[in-house]
Design a protein around this motif. Structure first.
Motif, mmCIF file in Angstrom:
data_model
loop_
_atom_site.group_PDB
_atom_site.id
_atom_site.type_symbol
_atom_site.label_atom_id
_atom_site.label_comp_id
_atom_site.label_asym_id
_atom_site.label_seq_id
_atom_site.Cartn_x
_atom_site.Cartn_y
_atom_site.Cartn_z
ATOM 1 N N TRP A 40 13.839 -2.433 -5.973
ATOM 2 C CA TRP A 40 14.934 -1.701 -6.611
ATOM 3 C C TRP A 40 16.103 -1.593 -5.632
ATOM 4 O O TRP A 40 15.910 -1.593 -4.402
ATOM 5 C CB TRP A 40 14.467 -0.317 -7.023
ATOM 6 C CG TRP A 40 13.533 -0.318 -8.211
ATOM 7 C CD1 TRP A 40 12.884 -1.392 -8.741
ATOM 8 C CD2 TRP A 40 13.143 0.814 -8.993
ATOM 9 N NE1 TRP A 40 12.115 -1.001 -9.808
ATOM 10 C CE2 TRP A 40 12.252 0.348 -9.993
ATOM 11 C CE3 TRP A 40 13.445 2.170 -8.953
ATOM 12 C CZ2 TRP A 40 11.677 1.199 -10.939
ATOM 13 C CZ3 TRP A 40 12.872 3.026 -9.891
ATOM 14 C CH2 TRP A 40 12.010 2.531 -10.878
ATOM 15 N N ARG A 67 20.828 1.986 -2.116
ATOM 16 C CA ARG A 67 22.250 2.272 -1.955
ATOM 17 C C ARG A 67 22.612 2.694 -0.541
ATOM 18 O O ARG A 67 23.728 2.488 -0.087
ATOM 19 C CB ARG A 67 22.688 3.355 -2.954
ATOM 20 C CG ARG A 67 22.529 2.952 -4.406
ATOM 21 C CD ARG A 67 23.211 1.631 -4.694
ATOM 22 N NE ARG A 67 23.112 1.233 -6.084
ATOM 23 C CZ ARG A 67 23.295 -0.004 -6.520
ATOM 24 N NH1 ARG A 67 23.574 -0.970 -5.637
ATOM 25 N NH2 ARG A 67 23.191 -0.289 -7.797
ATOM 26 N N ARG A 101 17.955 5.747 -0.217
ATOM 27 C CA ARG A 101 18.480 6.261 -1.476
ATOM 28 C C ARG A 101 18.429 5.113 -2.485
ATOM 29 O O ARG A 101 19.078 4.080 -2.307
ATOM 30 C CB ARG A 101 19.907 6.762 -1.310
ATOM 31 C CG ARG A 101 20.040 7.931 -0.354
ATOM 32 C CD ARG A 101 19.628 9.237 -0.983
ATOM 33 N NE ARG A 101 19.652 10.344 -0.029
ATOM 34 C CZ ARG A 101 19.495 11.622 -0.358
ATOM 35 N NH1 ARG A 101 19.305 11.940 -1.633
ATOM 36 N NH2 ARG A 101 19.501 12.563 0.559
ATOM 37 N N GLN A 160 18.386 3.306 -6.378
ATOM 38 C CA GLN A 160 18.985 3.309 -7.720
ATOM 39 C C GLN A 160 17.997 2.723 -8.718
ATOM 40 O O GLN A 160 17.442 1.644 -8.496
ATOM 41 C CB GLN A 160 20.259 2.466 -7.733
ATOM 42 C CG GLN A 160 21.005 2.499 -9.050
ATOM 43 C CD GLN A 160 21.848 3.755 -9.182
ATOM 44 O OE1 GLN A 160 22.691 4.014 -8.334
ATOM 45 N NE2 GLN A 160 21.608 4.539 -10.216
ATOM 46 N N ARG A 161 17.756 3.445 -9.806
ATOM 47 C CA ARG A 161 16.881 2.897 -10.841
ATOM 48 C C ARG A 161 17.572 1.713 -11.504
ATOM 49 O O ARG A 161 18.725 1.827 -11.949
ATOM 50 C CB ARG A 161 16.548 3.968 -11.873
ATOM 51 C CG ARG A 161 15.458 3.562 -12.848
ATOM 52 C CD ARG A 161 14.808 4.771 -13.499
ATOM 53 N NE ARG A 161 15.696 5.493 -14.374
ATOM 54 C CZ ARG A 161 15.627 5.439 -15.719
ATOM 55 N NH1 ARG A 161 14.717 4.690 -16.308
ATOM 56 N NH2 ARG A 161 16.451 6.153 -16.453
ATOM 57 N N HIS A 213 20.442 1.492 -14.563
ATOM 58 C CA HIS A 213 20.943 2.839 -14.830
ATOM 59 C C HIS A 213 21.973 3.237 -13.771
ATOM 60 O O HIS A 213 21.759 4.159 -12.986
ATOM 61 C CB HIS A 213 19.798 3.841 -14.869
ATOM 62 C CG HIS A 213 18.849 3.609 -16.003
ATOM 63 N ND1 HIS A 213 19.020 4.195 -17.244
ATOM 64 C CD2 HIS A 213 17.750 2.837 -16.096
ATOM 65 C CE1 HIS A 213 18.043 3.810 -18.049
ATOM 66 N NE2 HIS A 213 17.264 2.979 -17.380
ATOM 67 N N PRO A 214 23.121 2.545 -13.739
ATOM 68 C CA PRO A 214 24.131 2.837 -12.711
ATOM 69 C C PRO A 214 24.744 4.223 -12.847
ATOM 70 O O PRO A 214 25.359 4.718 -11.904
ATOM 71 C CB PRO A 214 25.176 1.740 -12.941
ATOM 72 C CG PRO A 214 25.012 1.348 -14.371
ATOM 73 C CD PRO A 214 23.542 1.464 -14.651
ATOM 74 N N GLU A 242 23.091 6.958 -13.120
ATOM 75 C CA GLU A 242 22.236 7.943 -12.471
ATOM 76 C C GLU A 242 22.501 8.021 -10.971
ATOM 77 O O GLU A 242 22.832 7.021 -10.331
ATOM 78 C CB GLU A 242 20.755 7.605 -12.698
ATOM 79 C CG GLU A 242 20.312 7.679 -14.144
ATOM 80 C CD GLU A 242 18.833 7.371 -14.303
ATOM 81 O OE1 GLU A 242 18.335 7.477 -15.443
ATOM 82 O OE2 GLU A 242 18.163 7.026 -13.297
ATOM 83 N N GLU A 243 22.327 9.218 -10.427
ATOM 84 C CA GLU A 243 22.452 9.396 -8.986
ATOM 85 C C GLU A 243 21.261 8.730 -8.284
ATOM 86 O O GLU A 243 20.113 8.850 -8.746
ATOM 87 C CB GLU A 243 22.479 10.876 -8.629
ATOM 88 C CG GLU A 243 23.791 11.572 -8.942
ATOM 89 C CD GLU A 243 24.914 11.063 -8.052
ATOM 90 O OE1 GLU A 243 24.684 10.826 -6.840
ATOM 91 O OE2 GLU A 243 26.019 10.864 -8.581
ATOM 92 N N PRO A 244 21.497 8.023 -7.177
ATOM 93 C CA PRO A 244 20.366 7.494 -6.405
ATOM 94 C C PRO A 244 19.446 8.632 -5.960
ATOM 95 O O PRO A 244 19.900 9.746 -5.705
ATOM 96 C CB PRO A 244 21.037 6.827 -5.206
ATOM 97 C CG PRO A 244 22.423 6.518 -5.667
ATOM 98 C CD PRO A 244 22.785 7.640 -6.592
#
Length: 207
Positions: free
Chosen positions: A18, A21, A39, A41-42, A45-46, A48-50
């Protein structure tokens, strides 16, 4: 968990990565392991917060289930401070030399920790110890055709200086694992894998 709406994933572990960031060291002093904060990132799903994950960096290990002609296992009794327990363990060592194959680490550690060489090596299983936090991958081998050679110029220190060795019947190891007297993960995995495959103890004799 499959929800019935689609095809169930294949029954195998698959490599994946994944997006990270940011990444930073939390602890790094050159002794075996280090801690890193990522940190993540899913994917897909940009918005969403890391989220934060801590990673225990570890070089991996080789573990040896050494069994003699009498179907006895070479065991080590060693104190482990983190668990405040003196465990029954198997010879093992870190993959801390670049490019060294796990089976070669196993050969070296069997000599250094126990003073034995083996003629036959069988890979039993490779397993992650705790993949939610650690990179550690342990490669577990069955060693047979044992010959005592001594430990050479290896001098044990710290916990290893108090380590004791001995031989235990493989079937007794199976019983001790199943009734909870042995709880070291590599011991449990090695013994049950060899037992399930009929490679040691009475299961081997009945093949």
């Amino acid at each position: 968990m499959a929800d019935g709406a689609g095809e169930q994933p294949a029954l195998r572990d698959e490599p994946a990565s994944w997006p990270v960031r940011s990444s930073g060291d939390l602890h790094r002093d050159g002794w075996v392991v280090a801690l890193r904060e990522d940190r993540i990132q899913r994917p897909g799903h940009p918005e969403e917060e890391p989220f934060r994950r801590v990673v225990l960096e570890h070089p991996g290990a080789a573990v040896i289930l050494a069994v003699d002609d009498e179907e006895r296992v070479l065991c080590l009794w060693q104190y482990r401070h983190a668990a405040q327990t003196r465990f029954v363990e198997l010879p093992a060592g870190l993959l801390d030399v670049d490019g060294e194959e796990p089976v070669d680490v196993a050969r070296r550690e069997l000599v250094e920790e126990a003073g034995y060489e083996a003629q036959e090596w069988t890979h039993l299983v490779s397993t992650y110890s705790s993949p939610g936090i650690s990179e550690e991958l342990a490669h577990i081998y069955l060693a047979r055709g044992l010959r005592e050679v001594g430990r050479g110029d290896f001098v044990p220190a710290h916990e290893e200086a108090e380590m004791e060795t001995g031989w235990v019947a493989f079937d007794d190891m199976v019983e001790a694992v199943l009734d909870g007297r042995l709880r070291d993960a590599p011991v449990v995995i090695a013994v049950l894998a060899a037992h399930a495959r009929g490679l040691a103890g009475s299961a081997r004799a009945s093949r």
